[in-house]
Design a protein around this motif. Structure first.
Motif, PDB file in Angstrom:
ATOM      1  N   SER A  34       9.761  -4.801  29.885  1.00 49.80           N
ATOM      2  CA  SER A  34      10.008  -4.848  31.334  1.00 49.80           C
ATOM      3  C   SER A  34      10.684  -6.134  31.764  1.00 49.80           C
ATOM      4  O   SER A  34      11.081  -6.258  32.927  1.00 49.80           O
ATOM      5  CB  SER A  34       8.682  -4.682  32.080  1.00 49.80           C
ATOM      6  OG  SER A  34       7.825  -5.785  31.820  1.00 49.80           O
ATOM      7  N   GLY A  35      10.791  -7.114  30.841  1.00 55.35           N
ATOM      8  CA  GLY A  35      11.415  -8.375  31.189  1.00 55.35           C
ATOM      9  C   GLY A  35      10.447  -9.417  31.702  1.00 55.35           C
ATOM     10  O   GLY A  35      10.846 -10.535  32.036  1.00 55.35           O
ATOM     11  N   HIS A  36       9.154  -9.085  31.798  1.00 55.56           N
ATOM     12  CA  HIS A  36       8.176 -10.073  32.240  1.00 55.56           C
ATOM     13  C   HIS A  36       8.047 -11.196  31.215  1.00 55.56           C
ATOM     14  O   HIS A  36       7.818 -12.357  31.571  1.00 55.56           O
ATOM     15  CB  HIS A  36       6.826  -9.399  32.470  1.00 55.56           C
ATOM     16  CG  HIS A  36       5.827 -10.297  33.151  1.00 55.56           C
ATOM     17  ND1 HIS A  36       5.885 -10.589  34.498  1.00 55.56           N
ATOM     18  CD2 HIS A  36       4.757 -10.980  32.668  1.00 55.56           C
ATOM     19  CE1 HIS A  36       4.901 -11.415  34.813  1.00 55.56           C
ATOM     20  NE2 HIS A  36       4.188 -11.657  33.721  1.00 55.56           N
ATOM     21  N   LEU A  37       8.166 -10.861  29.965  1.00 58.51           N
ATOM     22  CA  LEU A  37       8.269 -11.855  28.894  1.00 58.51           C
ATOM     23  C   LEU A  37       9.672 -11.774  28.317  1.00 58.51           C
ATOM     24  O   LEU A  37      10.154 -10.680  28.017  1.00 58.51           O
ATOM     25  CB  LEU A  37       7.239 -11.580  27.791  1.00 58.51           C
ATOM     26  CG  LEU A  37       5.785 -11.959  28.082  1.00 58.51           C
ATOM     27  CD1 LEU A  37       4.898 -11.532  26.916  1.00 58.51           C
ATOM     28  CD2 LEU A  37       5.648 -13.463  28.312  1.00 58.51           C
ATOM     29  N   ARG A  38      10.309 -12.931  28.161  1.00 58.29           N
ATOM     30  CA  ARG A  38      11.679 -12.964  27.657  1.00 58.29           C
ATOM     31  C   ARG A  38      11.731 -13.704  26.323  1.00 58.29           C
ATOM     32  O   ARG A  38      10.828 -14.489  25.997  1.00 58.29           O
ATOM     33  CB  ARG A  38      12.603 -13.632  28.682  1.00 58.29           C
ATOM     34  CG  ARG A  38      12.741 -12.856  29.983  1.00 58.29           C
ATOM     35  CD  ARG A  38      13.951 -13.315  30.764  1.00 58.29           C
ATOM     36  NE  ARG A  38      13.808 -14.691  31.226  1.00 58.29           N
ATOM     37  CZ  ARG A  38      13.359 -15.022  32.438  1.00 58.29           C
ATOM     38  NH1 ARG A  38      12.986 -14.070  33.290  1.00 58.29           N
ATOM     39  NH2 ARG A  38      13.272 -16.286  32.785  1.00 58.29           N
ATOM     40  N   PRO A  39      12.789 -13.490  25.528  1.00 62.34           N
ATOM     41  CA  PRO A  39      12.917 -14.204  24.252  1.00 62.34           C
ATOM     42  C   PRO A  39      12.771 -15.710  24.429  1.00 62.34           C
ATOM     43  O   PRO A  39      13.398 -16.300  25.309  1.00 62.34           O
ATOM     44  CB  PRO A  39      14.326 -13.814  23.790  1.00 62.34           C
ATOM     45  CG  PRO A  39      14.556 -12.469  24.388  1.00 62.34           C
ATOM     46  CD  PRO A  39      13.894 -12.525  25.740  1.00 62.34           C
TER      47      PRO A  39
END
Length: 509
Positions: A34-39
């Protein structure tokens, strides 16, 4: 890249049958998608998350280990644990639009040109392949036979009791024609088992019990394939599947395999509109590699874009010796493109002749009709006994015990091979499975003739297979030469040493 701590709230439901560590894994996958955590983002420390969830630190550690193995997370020692910076962009997009409409009906490759595709194999087996298949399917188990589980360690007394109980029962179902889709209680137990251990969420109606892997492939192809359909096939790939598929009229497209599994980019170049891809992502057959997360996502994206099917052969993934068994490719399937295949031949015994397939919901009706038209159906007595074996907890206990036994036995033969062969043979030991491949070092006269070595080994009573014949172009100079062997039935170090010395003598001729 950022190393900041993003606020992350993870909730678990203790009322769910899904183990807490798998719930944690799913929450992290969802947050990343979902993009809440990003690389590059740092994730909570083990102790902190365990305190937050009021669970044991070991539970969180197990979840993190799985996520690291899958490629989602990276552990950097004292620096902490981070979302992998090398995640493909499609991972972050994978949750978008999942609630949208799903295409119905059979996937179409209308207008597909079936002529002159590079690398397409139209079948035909060499004498070496035919001999190897005969060895692999031999009724009498022999030392080092690939794919053969430990027959000496199977709980035969428990099994005989369960079969006898069912045989003495007055259930009319035991004596009637079997349900072509499979014994309903067994289908229910398989669905529950796959959800808990392999991350595969399915209904019992999606599970079809078959008479073995070949019967599974036949059911799938009769239901979903059309004449001259193309199929990506791993190169090297499973011998028995290659032999059967060559007889069906499906055009096999050999797609190379490397340390990350099947090369999806190369497959797209060779046959972008292939109807199927047959893969062994958890333990590639025969090299043992695990399909990387980036390749898994790429493969799923290809199947969605091409309206194609992925056939996942998860043949011995229950046996992993470094960490927990990895979730199946099917667990990442958000578009219902993966047909999941499992078998009881490797986890129980091959004489049982029971396997199963989980088909996408859109294909259940079609596969059901074909199963009935084939008059398929395995003996209900055996299916009922397996259902009892699972229901009473024997199946889970057996798997746990065998992981320990196999972990010891594979190291016995590895050490024995190293002592017997020295630098003339290398072992690239995979993290799981009940067989592995070894490679011969090239001699002064060129590549070793592994077919000749395997033939001499067969004459000496061993059941190893030459590695080269698993490749589409088996006899080129560049084709790796070696042996594929099983280790599950090696009793002790003495037997391992004798077998290794016998093999060494076969190398010398």
């Amino acid at each position: 890249m950022t190393s900041s701590n993003r606020p992350l709230t993870i909730e678990i439901d203790r009322q769910q049958p899904l183990p807490i560590y798998l719930q944690i894994c799913e929450r992290f996958r969802t947050a990343i998608a979902s993009g809440h955590l990003r690389p590059g983002d740092r994730v909570p420390a083990l102790r902190g998350l365990a305190t937050q969830l009021n669970t044991a630190r070991g539970t969180v550690e197990l979840a993190y280990t799985i996520l690291v193995d899958e490629g989602y997370l990276q552990m950097r020692g004292a620096a902490g644990t981070f979302v992998s910076p090398s995640l493909p962009a499609s991972v972050m997009r994978s949750s978008r639009g999942q609630g949208g409409p799903v295409k119905q009906g059979r996937p179409g490759n209308e207008g597909m040109d079936t002529s002159n595709t590079p690398g397409v194999s139209r079948g035909g087996q060499s004498t070496a392949r035919q001999s190897a298949i005969a060895v692999a399917m031999s009724g009498e188990p022999r030392p080092l036979q690939p794919g053969m589980p430990a027959l000496d360690a199977f709980p035969s007394k428990v099994w005989h009791r369960l079969v006898s109980h069912r045989g003495r029962s007055s259930e009319r179902a035991m004596f009637a024609y079997p349900d072509p889709a499979g014994y309903r209680p067994l289908r229910e137990h398989i669905a529950t088992y796959l959800g808990l251990s392999r991350g595969v969420t399915c209904l019992p109606e999606q599970v079809f019990v078959t008479g073995g892997y070949r019967a599974t492939l036949e059911l799938v192809l009769r239901s979903l394939a059309r004449p001259n359909d193309r199929m990506w096939f791993e190169d090297p790939g499973y011998l028995l599947a290659r032999g059967f598929l060559a007889e069906t009229g499906v055009q096999l497209v050999p797609v190379p395999v490397d340390g990350d599994g099947i090369d999806v980019e190369r497959g797209t170049q060779l046959a972008p509109q292939a109807r199927f891809a047959l893969v062994t992502p958890s333990h590639q057959s025969p090299l043992g590699y695990t399909l990387s997360l980036a390749r898994r996502i790429a493969l799923l994206d290809w199947a969605e874009n091409a309206s194609s099917w992925i056939i996942e052969d998860d043949y011995d993934s229950e046996f992993r010796y470094t960490g927990r068994p990895l979730p199946a490719l099917k667990s990442l399937d958000r578009r219902d493109r993966v047909i999941y295949c499992g078998t009881f031949s490797k986890v129980m015994f091959p004489g049982l002749r029971l396997a199963y397939v989980v088909v996408p919901e859109r294909a259940v009706e079609r596969v059901g009709r074909v199963a009935h038209s084939m008059n398929a159906g395995s003996p209900t007595l055996w299916q009922a006994a397996v259902a009892d074996f699972m229901r009473q907890g024997h199946f889970a206990r057996h798997l746990k015990r065998m992981r320990g036994i196999y972990g010891e036995r594979r190291m016995l033969i590895v050490h024995a091979l190293e002592q017997a062969f020295g630098e003339r043979l290398s072992v690239d030991l995979p993290p799981g499975g009940i067989q592995f491949a070894v490679r011969f070092a090239e001699g002064t006269d060129g590549p070793v003739d592994d077919v000749a070595v395997a033939t001499r080994a067969r004459e000496a009573g061993l059941a190893v297979l030459p590695l080269s014949i698993w490749y589409a172009n088996a006899r080129t100079r560049r084709t790796p030469r070696g042996l594929v062997m099983g280790f599950a039935n090696i009793a002790d170090a003495g037997e391992a040493g004798r077998l290794a010395r016998t093999l060494r003598a076969c190398l010398d001729g």
